[in-house]
Design a protein around this motif. Structure first.
Motif: not given
Length: 72
Positions: A45-72
């Motif tokens: 369960v701790l590994a699932y949480v670590a994987g989810g946090v890592g995915y959010y920080l390193f993938v999802v945040k980058q997707i949102h950052k790229k989307a907001s920079s290309s929108a402006s």
């Protein structure tokens, strides 16, 4: 999938946390009750949480950052 199917969906924190909770419950609670081939383990369960946090920080945040920079 977004690129192939033309969707504009982007995962958010709620989606990632819900996925972690669902997978933790399924593989660490339900499956061990159904079969002896599975074992419930708190460290998984701790590994699932670590994987989810890592995915959010390193993938999802980058997707949102790229989307907001290309929108402006």
């Amino acid at each position: 999938m977004n690129g192939i199917l033309g969707y504009q969906w982007k995962p958010d924190l709620k989606f990632v946390l819900t996925s972690v909770l669902y997978l933790s419950f399924l593989f660490e609670v339900i499956c061990p009750k159904l079969s002896t081939h599975f074992t419930g383990d708190f460290f998984d369960v701790l590994a699932y949480v670590a994987g989810g946090v890592g995915y959010y920080l390193f993938v999802v945040k980058q997707i949102h950052k790229k989307a907001s920079s290309s929108a402006s």
